[in-house]
Enzyme design. Sequence first.
Site, short mmCIF file in Angstrom:
data_model
loop_
_atom_site.label_atom_id
_atom_site.label_comp_id
_atom_site.label_asym_id
_atom_site.label_seq_id
_atom_site.Cartn_x
_atom_site.Cartn_y
_atom_site.Cartn_z
N GLY A 115 23.77 52.14 70.87
CA GLY A 115 24.21 51.69 72.18
C GLY A 115 25.69 51.37 72.23
O GLY A 115 26.37 51.24 71.21
N GLN A 164 15.27 56.52 73.94
CA GLN A 164 14.83 55.26 73.35
C GLN A 164 14.60 54.23 74.45
O GLN A 164 15.47 54.00 75.29
CB GLN A 164 15.90 54.73 72.40
CG GLN A 164 15.61 53.35 71.87
CD GLN A 164 16.86 52.49 71.75
OE1 GLN A 164 17.82 52.66 72.50
NE2 GLN A 164 16.88 51.58 70.80
N TYR A 166 13.92 50.26 75.13
CA TYR A 166 13.71 48.84 74.81
C TYR A 166 12.76 48.31 75.87
O TYR A 166 13.11 48.26 77.05
CB TYR A 166 15.03 48.07 74.85
CG TYR A 166 15.90 48.24 73.64
CD1 TYR A 166 15.41 47.98 72.36
CD2 TYR A 166 17.22 48.66 73.76
CE1 TYR A 166 16.21 48.13 71.24
CE2 TYR A 166 18.03 48.81 72.65
CZ TYR A 166 17.52 48.53 71.39
OH TYR A 166 18.33 48.69 70.29
N ARG A 201 23.22 38.16 64.25
CA ARG A 201 24.28 39.06 63.82
C ARG A 201 25.58 38.28 63.65
O ARG A 201 26.28 37.97 64.61
CB ARG A 201 24.41 40.21 64.82
CG ARG A 201 23.13 41.02 64.91
CD ARG A 201 23.18 42.12 65.95
NE ARG A 201 21.88 42.76 66.07
CZ ARG A 201 21.58 43.68 66.98
NH1 ARG A 201 22.49 44.06 67.85
NH2 ARG A 201 20.37 44.21 67.02
N HIS A 339 16.28 48.85 61.70
CA HIS A 339 17.42 48.77 62.63
C HIS A 339 18.73 48.73 61.87
O HIS A 339 19.70 48.08 62.27
CB HIS A 339 17.29 47.53 63.53
CG HIS A 339 17.69 47.78 64.96
ND1 HIS A 339 16.81 48.21 65.91
CD2 HIS A 339 18.88 47.66 65.60
CE1 HIS A 339 17.42 48.34 67.07
NE2 HIS A 339 18.71 48.01 66.90
N ARG A 342 20.13 45.30 60.99
CA ARG A 342 20.76 44.48 62.05
C ARG A 342 19.85 43.40 62.61
O ARG A 342 20.30 42.57 63.40
CB ARG A 342 21.22 45.40 63.19
CG ARG A 342 22.39 46.28 62.82
CD ARG A 342 22.62 47.39 63.83
NE ARG A 342 22.90 46.92 65.17
CZ ARG A 342 24.08 46.44 65.58
NH1 ARG A 342 25.07 46.32 64.72
NH2 ARG A 342 24.26 46.06 66.83
#
Length: 442
Positions: A115, A164, A166, A201, A339, A342
Site C-alpha cells: 500500500g 487484496q 482488508y 511498528r 506480513h 510487520r
Amino acid sequence: MAEGTVAPSDPAASSRGAGRSAQSDIYRAGISGQRPRVPVDPAALEAAARRALSREAFAYIAGGAGAERTVAANRAAFERWQVWPRPLRDVSSRDLSTDFLGSRRATPLLLAPLGVMELAHAEADLAVARAAASLGIPYTLSNQASFSLEETATAAPDGARLFQLYWSASDELNASLLQRAEASGCEAIVVTLDTHLLGWRTRDLDLAYLPFTRGLGLAQYTSDPVFRQLVRERARAGDEGDAAKVRMTPKTVAAGISIARKGAPLTGAGLRESLRSPLPRAAVETFLDVFSTPALTWDDLVKARDWTSLPIILKGIVHPDDAVRALDAGMDGVWISNHGGRQIDESVPTLAVLPEIADRLAGRLPIIFDSGVRGGADAFIALALGATAVAIGRPYAYGLGIAGEDGVREVLRNIVAELDITLALSGHTAVGELGRDALRAV
C-alpha cells in the site's frame, strides 16, 4: 517495456534463458558505460532505496514490528537450506512457467500487495502494474493503493491482476470493493487476515507517522460509492473524531493540504475548495473507523462468496491447522505470510512452516508464499519446499523508489534471472520438477 528488457515469455529470451538474457543485457550496456538503474545486490538495493526515499517513506516500507526480530527470522530461515549443485545434466532449455489460477504463467512469481506506493513514486501502482505486465507477472492490487482499481486496470489492461481486501467494519463497503475488483478484471480476491489490528511498528511510531492520517493510500476508498456515502453522512453529522484533538502547527497545515489534495475526488473541486470542505477530513476519520475489524472470524468468510464469483485466497496463514481449515472452508488458495514481519515481533518465520503446510494440503490448494524473499535463489528454495507461487514485496518497492517503473522492471528481471540460473545450476529444467531433494537442510 524498457529498451533492452526481454520478458521471460519472449521466444528470444527462452532460447537463451532469462538468466543469460539479463546478464547479456547488463554486460553489453556496460561496454558503453551504462550500469543497471538499480543495484542488483539485495542489500545494496535496500541501501539505495534508503538514500532515495524520505525517512518516513523508507521507515514505512522497510520497517517491521517491535524489535524487527520477525523480519530477521524470515531471512534467517532461508539460511537453513542449501541448494544442491548437480552438474552434467542437459539444462540447455529451461521452463519457468507454472499453472496458477487456471492459467499458464510465464514465471512462478507474483507481486504482493503493497500500500501507499505514492510514498516511493508519484506513479505508484500504475508504474508497478505496467512493469509487472511487461514481464507477465501477476500483480496483487492493494486495498490501500494510491490509485483506484479502475485507474490501474486502464494503465496496464493486459496485466494479470488480483485484489487484496482488508475486511472492513462495513460489509456494504466490502461487497462494493469486491464487485469493483471483479468488474475491473481481477482474477482472484486475496483476503488479508493478519491486519485486523495494526502491528506495533516502531519505526513509524518513532517518527509519529502514519500515511493514512495524511490522506495517502486511500484511493480505493475515495473512489468507492459506499465509502463516499459514509463520508457524506459523517460530514453532515459534524463528527470530527480525534481530528479535533490535533494541535495546530506548520506540520498540521501541511497535513491538511495533503488531505485536501487526496480528498479532491470527494469534493470534485480544486485545492482551495477542498481545503474548505469537510469531506476530505471526514474521509480520513471514516477510514480510520472502518479500515478493519478485530471481530472477523471464519464464519464471516462465507459472506465473500455472496459478494463475488472470483476465487478467494486467504493471506496471512502461518499455522498449519489454519491452512487445513481454509481447505475445509472451501477457499481457493492459501497465502503463507507473516506480513513481512510487520505485524508481530517474534512471529513464526514463514519458511519454517511451509514444508508442513505443503504436506498437509498435499496439493489440494495452491500455496502462495512470501516474507523474507529477496532474490531468485530464495524463490527457488520456497518452490522446492512446496510453494506454488512466490510473492515479491519490498524489493519492488525499493526499485520503484529508486527508478520508478524501470526500477520495478529491473528488480523483477533480476529475480527471474537468478531463479533461472539457480534452476540450471542445480540441474533442473523446469520449476515443476523442484522438490525437497533439490535442497540440503543445514
